[in-house]
Design a protein around this motif. Structure first.
Motif, PDB file in Angstrom:
ATOM      1  N   PRO A 452      31.017  47.245  28.147  1.00 33.22           N
ATOM      2  CA  PRO A 452      31.651  46.038  28.683  1.00 33.22           C
ATOM      3  C   PRO A 452      32.536  45.305  27.675  1.00 33.22           C
ATOM      4  CG  PRO A 452      29.437  45.509  28.015  1.00 33.22           C
ATOM      5  CD  PRO A 452      29.617  46.979  27.735  1.00 33.22           C
ATOM      6  N   ARG A 453      32.765  45.927  26.521  1.00 29.43           N
ATOM      7  CA  ARG A 453      33.548  45.296  25.449  1.00 29.43           C
ATOM      8  C   ARG A 453      34.897  44.780  25.954  1.00 29.43           C
ATOM      9  NH1 ARG A 453      34.030  47.391  19.568  1.00 29.43           N
ATOM     10  NH2 ARG A 453      36.180  47.065  18.935  1.00 29.43           N
ATOM     11  N   PHE A 454      35.609  45.603  26.740  1.00 26.68           N
ATOM     12  CA  PHE A 454      36.956  45.214  27.163  1.00 26.68           C
ATOM     13  C   PHE A 454      36.939  44.061  28.167  1.00 26.68           C
ATOM     14  CE2 PHE A 454      35.883  47.974  30.689  1.00 26.68           C
ATOM     15  CZ  PHE A 454      36.465  47.334  31.759  1.00 26.68           C
ATOM     16  N   LEU A 455      35.800  43.832  28.832  1.00 21.91           N
ATOM     17  CA  LEU A 455      35.734  42.726  29.788  1.00 21.91           C
ATOM     18  C   LEU A 455      35.982  41.387  29.099  1.00 21.91           C
ATOM     19  CD1 LEU A 455      32.647  43.709  31.985  1.00 21.91           C
ATOM     20  CD2 LEU A 455      35.074  43.850  32.593  1.00 21.91           C
ATOM     21  N   HIS A 456      35.700  41.331  27.800  1.00 23.49           N
ATOM     22  CA  HIS A 456      35.900  40.109  27.034  1.00 23.49           C
ATOM     23  C   HIS A 456      37.297  40.071  26.408  1.00 23.49           C
ATOM     24  CE1 HIS A 456      31.542  38.955  27.084  1.00 23.49           C
ATOM     25  NE2 HIS A 456      31.449  40.236  27.384  1.00 23.49           N
ATOM     26  N   SER A 457      38.159  41.012  26.761  1.00 23.80           N
ATOM     27  CA  SER A 457      39.528  41.012  26.212  1.00 23.80           C
ATOM     28  C   SER A 457      40.529  41.358  27.313  1.00 23.80           C
ATOM     29  CB  SER A 457      39.641  41.972  25.026  1.00 23.80           C
ATOM     30  OG  SER A 457      39.271  43.288  25.382  1.00 23.80           O
ATOM     31  N   THR A 458      40.848  42.641  27.484  1.00 24.40           N
ATOM     32  CA  THR A 458      41.840  43.010  28.486  1.00 24.40           C
ATOM     33  C   THR A 458      41.350  42.768  29.913  1.00 24.40           C
ATOM     34  OG1 THR A 458      41.063  45.291  28.255  1.00 24.40           O
ATOM     35  CG2 THR A 458      43.100  44.714  27.109  1.00 24.40           C
ATOM     36  N   GLY A 459      40.050  42.554  30.080  1.00 24.74           N
ATOM     37  CA  GLY A 459      39.539  42.256  31.416  1.00 24.74           C
ATOM     38  C   GLY A 459      40.222  41.050  32.046  1.00 24.74           C
ATOM     39  N   GLN A 460      40.564  40.054  31.214  1.00 20.98           N
ATOM     40  CA  GLN A 460      41.300  38.901  31.726  1.00 20.98           C
ATOM     41  C   GLN A 460      42.679  39.323  32.229  1.00 20.98           C
ATOM     42  OE1 GLN A 460      41.045  35.533  32.330  1.00 20.98           O
ATOM     43  NE2 GLN A 460      43.202  35.618  32.905  1.00 20.98           N
ATOM     44  N   TYR A 461      43.385  40.129  31.464  1.00 22.60           N
ATOM     45  CA  TYR A 461      44.726  40.581  31.860  1.00 22.60           C
ATOM     46  C   TYR A 461      44.652  41.400  33.151  1.00 22.60           C
ATOM     47  CZ  TYR A 461      49.407  42.621  31.471  1.00 22.60           C
ATOM     48  OH  TYR A 461      50.708  43.006  31.720  1.00 22.60           O
ATOM     49  N   HIS A 462      43.631  42.264  33.280  1.00 22.93           N
ATOM     50  CA  HIS A 462      43.506  43.099  34.476  1.00 22.93           C
ATOM     51  C   HIS A 462      43.468  42.260  35.751  1.00 22.93           C
ATOM     52  CE1 HIS A 462      41.363  46.481  31.990  1.00 22.93           C
ATOM     53  NE2 HIS A 462      42.651  46.381  31.716  1.00 22.93           N
ATOM     54  N   LYS A 463      42.776  41.138  35.672  1.00 23.29           N
ATOM     55  CA  LYS A 463      42.614  40.318  36.879  1.00 23.29           C
ATOM     56  C   LYS A 463      43.672  39.222  36.992  1.00 23.29           C
ATOM     57  CE  LYS A 463      38.268  42.057  36.275  1.00 23.29           C
ATOM     58  NZ  LYS A 463      37.781  42.727  35.058  1.00 23.29           N
ATOM     59  N   GLY A 464      44.017  38.595  35.859  1.00 23.75           N
ATOM     60  CA  GLY A 464      44.913  37.452  35.915  1.00 23.75           C
ATOM     61  C   GLY A 464      46.360  37.750  35.619  1.00 23.75           C
ATOM     62  N   GLY A 465      46.629  38.910  34.999  1.00 24.74           N
ATOM     63  CA  GLY A 465      48.000  39.272  34.669  1.00 24.74           C
ATOM     64  C   GLY A 465      48.726  39.858  35.859  1.00 24.74           C
ATOM     65  N   PRO A 466      49.885  40.474  35.634  1.00 23.58           N
ATOM     66  CA  PRO A 466      50.626  41.071  36.744  1.00 23.58           C
ATOM     67  C   PRO A 466      49.791  42.146  37.428  1.00 23.58           C
ATOM     68  CG  PRO A 466      51.529  41.762  34.618  1.00 23.58           C
ATOM     69  CD  PRO A 466      50.559  40.667  34.337  1.00 23.58           C
ATOM     70  N   GLN A 467      49.786  42.132  38.744  1.00 27.52           N
ATOM     71  CA  GLN A 467      48.970  43.092  39.492  1.00 27.52           C
ATOM     72  C   GLN A 467      49.726  44.418  39.615  1.00 27.52           C
ATOM     73  OE1 GLN A 467      45.542  42.480  40.444  1.00 27.52           O
ATOM     74  NE2 GLN A 467      46.180  41.170  38.741  1.00 27.52           N
ATOM     75  N   SER A 468      49.872  45.074  38.461  1.00 29.97           N
ATOM     76  CA  SER A 468      50.630  46.321  38.394  1.00 29.97           C
ATOM     77  C   SER A 468      49.831  47.422  37.721  1.00 29.97           C
ATOM     78  CB  SER A 468      51.934  46.085  37.618  1.00 29.97           C
ATOM     79  OG  SER A 468      51.664  45.619  36.302  1.00 29.97           O
ATOM     80  N   GLY A 469      48.512  47.253  37.665  1.00 27.48           N
ATOM     81  CA  GLY A 469      47.671  48.238  37.004  1.00 27.48           C
ATOM     82  C   GLY A 469      47.040  49.218  37.972  1.00 27.48           C
ATOM     83  N   ALA A 470      46.791  50.429  37.473  1.00 28.81           N
ATOM     84  CA  ALA A 470      45.929  51.412  38.131  1.00 28.81           C
ATOM     85  C   ALA A 470      44.799  51.697  37.150  1.00 28.81           C
ATOM     86  CB  ALA A 470      46.698  52.683  38.462  1.00 28.81           C
ATOM     87  N   PHE A 471      43.619  52.014  37.660  1.00 32.28           N
ATOM     88  CA  PHE A 471      42.430  51.985  36.819  1.00 32.28           C
ATOM     89  C   PHE A 471      41.580  53.237  36.974  1.00 32.28           C
ATOM     90  CE2 PHE A 471      43.862  47.748  37.684  1.00 32.28           C
ATOM     91  CZ  PHE A 471      43.772  47.115  36.456  1.00 32.28           C
ATOM     92  N   LEU A 472      41.140  53.759  35.835  1.00 32.73           N
ATOM     93  CA  LEU A 472      40.171  54.854  35.795  1.00 32.73           C
ATOM     94  C   LEU A 472      38.911  54.320  35.138  1.00 32.73           C
ATOM     95  CD1 LEU A 472      39.190  57.794  35.988  1.00 32.73           C
ATOM     96  CD2 LEU A 472      40.276  58.198  33.756  1.00 32.73           C
ATOM     97  N   GLN A 473      37.812  54.311  35.876  1.00 32.34           N
ATOM     98  CA  GLN A 473      36.541  53.899  35.309  1.00 32.34           C
ATOM     99  C   GLN A 473      35.668  55.122  35.073  1.00 32.34           C
ATOM    100  OE1 GLN A 473      32.874  52.004  37.258  1.00 32.34           O
ATOM    101  NE2 GLN A 473      34.007  50.197  36.549  1.00 32.34           N
ATOM    102  N   LEU A 474      35.128  55.225  33.864  1.00 32.51           N
ATOM    103  CA  LEU A 474      34.219  56.303  33.503  1.00 32.51           C
ATOM    104  C   LEU A 474      32.822  55.735  33.302  1.00 32.51           C
ATOM    105  CD1 LEU A 474      36.391  58.105  30.772  1.00 32.51           C
ATOM    106  CD2 LEU A 474      36.259  58.642  33.218  1.00 32.51           C
ATOM    107  N   THR A 475      31.842  56.320  33.980  1.00 27.03           N
ATOM    108  CA  THR A 475      30.447  55.978  33.751  1.00 27.03           C
ATOM    109  C   THR A 475      29.697  57.276  33.473  1.00 27.03           C
ATOM    110  OG1 THR A 475      29.950  56.087  36.123  1.00 27.03           O
ATOM    111  CG2 THR A 475      30.527  53.929  35.212  1.00 27.03           C
TER     112      THR A 475
END
Length: 533
Positions: A452-475
């Motif tokens: 969850p490290r990125f949730l405290h950094s780029t996680g803000q941009y993913h949700k609040g920044g321009p909605q131009s992202g595509a996402f690959l989640q690995l678990t």
């Protein structure tokens, strides 16, 4: 030596520089003028500019920390584990890597990585670091270490003496530290936000205990601080480049350590600073941390390359910021605040960070969702949000490659692809190779973050920044789970809930999302890299 700034091939609109000069931004910023970012940001900015004082105010910590380190060493305690997230862990990691001293950074909920940190307990001190005092990951780590120390035969008083706490005054963690008899408690300046806290107790306490020369960091920052009121100072030039680059369409900032520089891993710290500070209100600067200056993704029509520790490469558009680490921290904080004014946003709030946290708590309370895979290819279960994989033959021999191709095809113009790995960043380190593998196949920016490290950094941009992202989640499958003492969940459950909460936040925004679950982590990462060629 303070900072030096250079640029190559970058055209900054003259209006940007002229407006900042006309508005006397350099002088007003060092005077802590909270009106610089507009009336809506004023109340927040008024209590978030303490980082400008840190080169002077943190000096008193240096001798205190040297004494504490000597005290620990006299008891045979020389291994430091830092439990903290985001602003509480990223700067100490860069400081200690650059200094070449060992520091175990625990900013994960992966049970394997947490278990691996709980070794050599007879020589371990745990630094628990949280500004709010309520960070679920950090509280879980604290509980786990208390249990481990108890299992090793330490009594309650001895256990308390193995903890050093860094938090804000009045936080729940301050009360907890007193109750558990922590060896030392450092109360940080509450007017310093987490991502601006590199030169505060959050950055200096764990670094000094690990053996880094934090006095030198403060000296380096102070040398720069003396010049920050100059309208043409180097940090202002960097801020103009960031904001001016954004104005000309270069809203992706590729960050790389210069070859041969002493500074190690600076991009991981700057990533949070820039993404969380600027990624809001539908705009922002997306930091892309590169493996090297020449790595895939270092150029493109929307990319500005930033090299830390050297001059800007001639090929441009690029900037170079050279100078010691303490000055780099302060200079980039200053530049980010300046760029926030150019972008017209508040660089001190993070309005979307809590969303995934709230989703996680709701999922932990209600139970993990039952999501069946669309297909299983070898060691990889394939899932997706919405219609991303409609019409894709996942049963084909190259079904995984087809799924990845569909995700790449879903990246919008001027968009980006974010790879988010909820895995063990030590044992599963090869997953990070996915970033460059994707970047070789697309002209779009590709980022990589450990959850969850990125949730405290780029996680803000993913949700609040321009909605131009595509996402690959690995678990990944959890071969051996670890309980969180006195909580109704395990680390594996918490990790899965965080991943599911983040998926929900992205799915609610109808972002293209591919979820790959690795039933065998090593084999699944190998398959993924093979599929990417």
């Amino acid at each position: 030596m303070s900072l030096s700034f250079s640029a190559a091939g970058l055209e900054v609109p003259e209006q940007v520089r002229a407006q900042l000069l006309q508005d006397d931004v350099a002088a007003r910023l060092i005077q802590k003028d909270a009106t610089l970012w507009g009336p809506e940001a004023e109340s927040e900015a008024a209590v978030r500019l303490g980082w400008l004082d840190l080169p002077a105010s943190s000096r008193s910590l240096v001798a205190q920390l040297a004494d504490l380190r000597a005290e620990l060493a006299a008891e045979g305690i020389d291994r430091v584990v830092l439990c903290g997230m985001g602003g509480s862990s990223l700067a100490p990691e860069v400081i200690c890597r650059t200094a070449g001293v060992p520091l175990v950074v625990l900013d994960t909920t992966d049970p394997g990585q947490v278990t691996a940190a709980m070794t050599d307990l007879e020589r371990t001190v745990v630094v628990v670091s949280s500004k709010s005092g309520g960070t679920v990951e950090t509280d879980s780590h604290r509980r786990a270490f208390i249990g481990a120390f108890a299992a090793a035969g330490l009594d309650e008083e001895q256990i308390g003496r193995r903890f050093v706490v860094v938090t804000d005054p009045g936080s729940p963690l301050a009360d907890t530290a007193a109750a558990m008899g922590a060896r030392a408690v450092f109360l940080a300046d509450p007017t310093v936000g987490g991502r601006y806290s590199a030169l505060s107790a959050f950055g200096l306490v764990p670094s000094a205990l690990a053996g880094a020369d934090v006095g030198a960091l403060v000296d380096e920052a102070e040398q720069l601080a003396e010049h920050l009121g100059d309208p043409a100072n180097t940090a202002m030039e960097l801020g103009i480049a960031l904001g001016g680059g954004f104005r000309t369409g270069r809203d992706k900032l590729a960050l790389a350590d210069a070859e041969g520089t002493a500074i190690q891993g600076f991009g991981d710290w700057a990533e949070q600073l820039i993404a969380e500070s600027t990624g809001k209100e539908g705009r922002g600067i997306l930091p892309v941390v590169l493996e090297s200056v020449d790595a895939p993704g270092s150029s493109g029509p929307d990319v500005l390359l930033a090299v830390v520790g050297a001059r800007a490469p001639a090929r441009g558009p690029a900037v170079g910021v050279d100078g010691p680490l303490g000055a780099q921290f302060l200079g980039w904080e200053y530049a980010t605040a300046v760029s926030g004014r150019v972008l017209g946003i508040n660089p001190f709030d993070q309005p979307n960070v809590t969303e995934s946290k709230e989703n996680t708590q709701a999922i932990l309370a209600a139970g993990l969702p039952d999501e069946q895979p669309l297909a299983t290819v070898g060691a990889v279960e394939i899932r997706a949000a919405g219609a991303l994989l409609d019409g894709v033959d996942l049963t084909a021999t190259d079904g995984l490659r087809l799924a990845l191709d569909a995700l790449l095809g879903a990246v919008p113009p001027r968009g980006y692809l974010a790879v988010m790995a909820y895995l063990d960043r030590l044992r599963d380190a090869a997953a990070a190779d996915v970033r460059a593998a994707f970047a070789r196949r697309t002209e779009h920016a590709v980022t990589f973050g450990w959850g969850p490290r990125f949730l405290h950094s780029t996680g803000q941009y993913h949700k609040g920044g321009p909605q131009s992202g595509a996402f690959l989640q690995l678990t990944g499958a959890v071969p051996e789970d670890l309980p969180v003492p006195d909580q109704p969940y395990t680390f594996g459950m918490l990790q899965a809930a965080q991943a599911a909460g983040d998926r929900k936040a992205l799915a609610d925004r109808k972002r293209p999302l591919l979820h790959l679950h690795l039933v065998d982590r090593a084999a699944g990462i190998g398959q993924l890299l093979d599929a990417l060629g």
